[in-house]
Scaffold this motif. Structure first.
Motif, PDB file in Angstrom:
ATOM      1  N   THR A 206      -0.658   8.335 -11.046  1.00 47.10           N
ATOM      2  CA  THR A 206       0.356   7.490 -10.827  1.00 47.10           C
ATOM      3  C   THR A 206       1.190   7.974  -9.617  1.00 47.10           C
ATOM      4  OG1 THR A 206       1.684   9.155 -12.474  1.00 47.10           O
ATOM      5  CG2 THR A 206       0.536   7.377 -13.281  1.00 47.10           C
ATOM      6  N   ARG A 207       1.048   8.992  -8.712  1.00 47.89           N
ATOM      7  CA  ARG A 207       1.717   9.501  -7.794  1.00 47.89           C
ATOM      8  C   ARG A 207       0.795   8.603  -6.547  1.00 47.89           C
ATOM      9  NH1 ARG A 207       3.356  15.950  -7.901  1.00 47.89           N
ATOM     10  NH2 ARG A 207       4.628  15.703  -9.925  1.00 47.89           N
ATOM     11  N   SER A 208       0.045   8.083  -6.683  1.00 48.18           N
ATOM     12  CA  SER A 208      -0.782   7.484  -5.443  1.00 48.18           C
ATOM     13  C   SER A 208      -0.246   5.910  -5.584  1.00 48.18           C
ATOM     14  CB  SER A 208      -2.358   7.685  -5.805  1.00 48.18           C
ATOM     15  OG  SER A 208      -3.113   6.684  -4.780  1.00 48.18           O
ATOM     16  N   ARG A 209       0.287   5.612  -4.186  1.00 44.45           N
ATOM     17  CA  ARG A 209       0.513   4.161  -3.956  1.00 44.45           C
ATOM     18  C   ARG A 209      -0.595   3.354  -3.842  1.00 44.45           C
ATOM     19  NH1 ARG A 209       5.140   4.770   0.753  1.00 44.45           N
ATOM     20  NH2 ARG A 209       6.741   6.000  -0.464  1.00 44.45           N
ATOM     21  N   THR A 210      -1.509   3.777  -3.429  1.00 44.00           N
ATOM     22  CA  THR A 210      -2.783   2.886  -3.344  1.00 44.00           C
ATOM     23  C   THR A 210      -3.386   2.845  -4.941  1.00 44.00           C
ATOM     24  OG1 THR A 210      -3.538   3.817  -1.195  1.00 44.00           O
ATOM     25  CG2 THR A 210      -5.364   3.236  -2.646  1.00 44.00           C
TER      26      THR A 210
ATOM     27  N   TRP B 210      -1.564   2.455  -7.366  1.00 43.10           N
ATOM     28  CA  TRP B 210      -0.845   1.383  -7.989  1.00 43.10           C
ATOM     29  C   TRP B 210      -1.205  -0.125  -7.336  1.00 43.10           C
ATOM     30  CZ3 TRP B 210       1.753   1.202 -12.426  1.00 43.10           C
ATOM     31  CH2 TRP B 210       2.119   2.407 -12.807  1.00 43.10           C
ATOM     32  N   ALA B 211      -1.305   0.001  -6.135  1.00 40.91           N
ATOM     33  CA  ALA B 211      -1.591  -1.302  -5.419  1.00 40.91           C
ATOM     34  C   ALA B 211      -3.014  -1.724  -5.932  1.00 40.91           C
ATOM     35  CB  ALA B 211      -1.816  -1.036  -3.745  1.00 40.91           C
TER      36      ALA B 211
ATOM     37  N   VAL C 262      -0.451  -7.244  -2.387  1.00 41.30           N
ATOM     38  CA  VAL C 262      -1.330  -6.014  -2.899  1.00 41.30           C
ATOM     39  C   VAL C 262      -2.576  -5.668  -2.442  1.00 41.30           C
ATOM     40  CG1 VAL C 262       0.476  -5.951  -4.768  1.00 41.30           C
ATOM     41  CG2 VAL C 262      -1.686  -6.709  -5.216  1.00 41.30           C
TER      42      VAL C 262
ATOM     43  N   LEU D 109      -2.782  -4.185   0.875  1.00 39.60           N
ATOM     44  CA  LEU D 109      -2.268  -2.563   0.760  1.00 39.60           C
ATOM     45  C   LEU D 109      -3.331  -1.867   0.152  1.00 39.60           C
ATOM     46  CD1 LEU D 109       1.215  -3.220  -0.356  1.00 39.60           C
ATOM     47  CD2 LEU D 109       0.526  -2.446   1.838  1.00 39.60           C
TER      48      LEU D 109
ATOM     49  N   GLU E 214      -3.215  10.935  -1.540  1.00 38.05           N
ATOM     50  CA  GLU E 214      -1.805  10.469  -1.787  1.00 38.05           C
ATOM     51  C   GLU E 214      -1.239  11.326  -2.925  1.00 38.05           C
ATOM     52  OE1 GLU E 214      -2.008   6.094  -0.182  1.00 38.05           O
ATOM     53  OE2 GLU E 214      -2.183   6.453  -2.104  1.00 38.05           O
TER      54      GLU E 214
ATOM     55  N   HIS F  30       2.345  14.479  -2.643  1.00 37.33           N
ATOM     56  CA  HIS F  30       3.737  14.177  -3.500  1.00 37.33           C
ATOM     57  C   HIS F  30       4.219  15.484  -4.443  1.00 37.33           C
ATOM     58  CE1 HIS F  30       2.940  10.087  -2.267  1.00 37.33           C
ATOM     59  NE2 HIS F  30       4.110   9.892  -2.330  1.00 37.33           N
TER      60      HIS F  30
END
Length: 467
Positions: free
Chosen positions: A276-280, A282-283, A450, A453, A463, A467
């Motif tokens: 859940t810390r990865s923006r990728t 989530w995208a 998205v 991204l 990623e 974090h």
């Protein structure tokens, strides 16, 4: 194609065995100074390469047959939705709920797939999933009542859910150097099963006297066939999803200069990934959810859109089949192209533009240009194999792929739940398809954003660690 893949796998296994013997022989000789030490090198059991080749053939066959069964439960229902509604006394809103059941089940049950695979092995879980699909499809037309129909549908969808999540894991585990081509083969088979059910369900129903119950139940036979290839592999737990299989690990152990790399990889896989810390991540999850929304609205409602525009029921089913069959060639091509590009965003944009054009056509002239709109929406629906390919590309390790696949698909299917239900409500309240089609087109815009991204060249492990 299966024979070619098995032959390549046999050659790979033989090469690895030869490398292992050479490395272990040279290590023993240098440490003892005696050539006789090489004679004590453990031999690979006779026939091991042949056994592995047959196992590989079974895996390929299992992947193809399983993929064929991952959508007929949905598209066969879409082709007969009007008959099912009349037979069970469903309102438009309840029918919208029925089209929302697939993503709900995929979200709820898909998240359990990695845990089940670690305990029982991915082959055993997929085999059980095919059994669940068979039972659900066989039972649901005859249980009587909307509640029983929904429950039996949920049973079939539970099997589809765990198989959805584990297919990228099985591909990564058995074919780590051919993720693109194997994902393409799997996606092509999935698209073929989807389109086949959409195209022939109505004719089959007519041939069986117009009984919609028989028309839905017949697809249980295809699901039963998919159980068979996995049965010999049920006990083959091997490594947990994402870990090296024994025949892959031995060459690393025999080469001192690479031992550190192998140890680091094993240590990385043992550390829980905070996905859940990865923006990728989530995208990719949102992209997966929005493309699933479009796909399930299409599978559940597109035939009805054409029928309401004056198109005959059989032709409407063929139009839905055309939309689905577009994925057969493109689902094989797109993953192979995607793995050769550093950024998959441009592919996302092309697919999105095709979707917007298809929705515009459905709004302006649904019957007049029906075949063109079916083709355009079929191209747009190929966002699904692209999303699966990006799951395999956005993680370095098999363990990362397993976590990313479960997260992206479960979260994505949760996101997609309201879409088909909302379409049903808008259709019933407005009495037409203008507002539902506007909703579909509106959702395509954030899907493109998205997806662009998610297509960037980075991994969720990097990623999450940053974090």
């Amino acid at each position: 194609m299966m024979g070619l893949m098995a032959s390549e796998e046999t050659r790979t296994a033989d090469t690895r065995t030869a490398d292992t013997r050479t490395a272990m022989s040279s290590t023993s000789t240098s440490s003892t100074g005696c050539g006789a030490a090489a004679a004590s090198t453990p031999e690979t059991p006779p026939g091991a390469g042949r056994t592995r080749a047959w196992a590989t053939r079974l895996v390929v066959l299992g992947i193809v047959l399983s993929a064929l069964n991952l959508r007929p439960a949905i598209t066969s229902l879409g082709a007969l939705l009007e008959e099912v509604r009349d037979g069970l006394g469903m309102s438009g809103s309840v029918a919208g709920l029925l089209t929302s059941v697939p993503p709900l089940c995929f979200a709820v049950f898909g998240v359990t797939a990695p845990r089940l695979a670690r305990r029982f092995g991915p082959a055993a879980v997929v085999c059980a999933g095919m059994v669940a699909i068979t039972a659900g499809l066989l039972i649901r037309p005859y249980v009587g009542g909307t509640a029983g129909f929904l429950a039996a549908t949920a049973l079939a969808l539970m099997g589809i859910a765990v198989s959805n999540v584990l297919m990228p894991v099985i591909v990564k585990r058995w074919f780590p150097d051919r993720v693109g081509s194997m994902t393409g083969l799997y996606s092509m088979a999935l698209a073929l099963g989807t389109s086949l059910a959409a195209a022939v369900t109505v004719p089959l129903t007519d041939a069986m006297g117009g009984d919609w119950q028989s028309g839905l139940a017949v697809w249980a036979g295809l699901a039963a066939a998919a159980v068979l290839p996995w049965l010999p592999l049920v006990r083959d737990r091997g490594a947990a999803p994402g870990q090296q299989r024994p025949e892959q690990a031995r060459p690393e152990q025999a080469r001192p200069e690479r031992a550190g790399t192998a140890g680091a990889a094993a240590e990385e896989q043992s550390v829980p990934l905070r996905i859940t810390r990865s923006r990728t991540a989530w995208a990719l999850a949102v992209f997966f959810g929005l493309q699933a929304t479009a796909a399930y609205i299409t599978m559940g409602w597109m035939a009805q859109i054409f029928r309401d525009a004056g198109v005959a029921a059989g032709t409407a089913g063929l139009l839905l089949a055309v939309t689905m069959v577009m994925g057969v060639p493109l689902a094989f091509v797109i993953p192979r192209v995607a793995t050769r590009l550093p950024h998959q965003g441009p592919i996302v944009l092309v697919l999105g533009v095709c979707g917007l054009a298809g929705y515009a056509g459905l709004y302006l002239a649904p019957a007049g240009g029906a075949w063109a709109w079916a083709v355009l929406l079929g191209i747009s629906n190929c966002a699904f194999p692209l999303a699966l390919t990006m799951v395999g590309m956005r993680a370095r390790s098999g363990a990362g792929v397993a976590q990313l696949s479960a997260f992206a698909q479960s979260t994505g299917y949760l996101i997609s739940i309201p879409g088909p239900l909302l379409v049903g409500v808008l259709y019933q309240q407005s009495g037409g398809w203008g507002l539902p089609i506007a909703l579909m087109a509106g959702l395509m815009v954030p899907q493109m954003l998205v997806g662009f991204l998610a297509g960037r060249n980075r991994t969720v492990e990097d990623e999450a660690a940053a974090h």
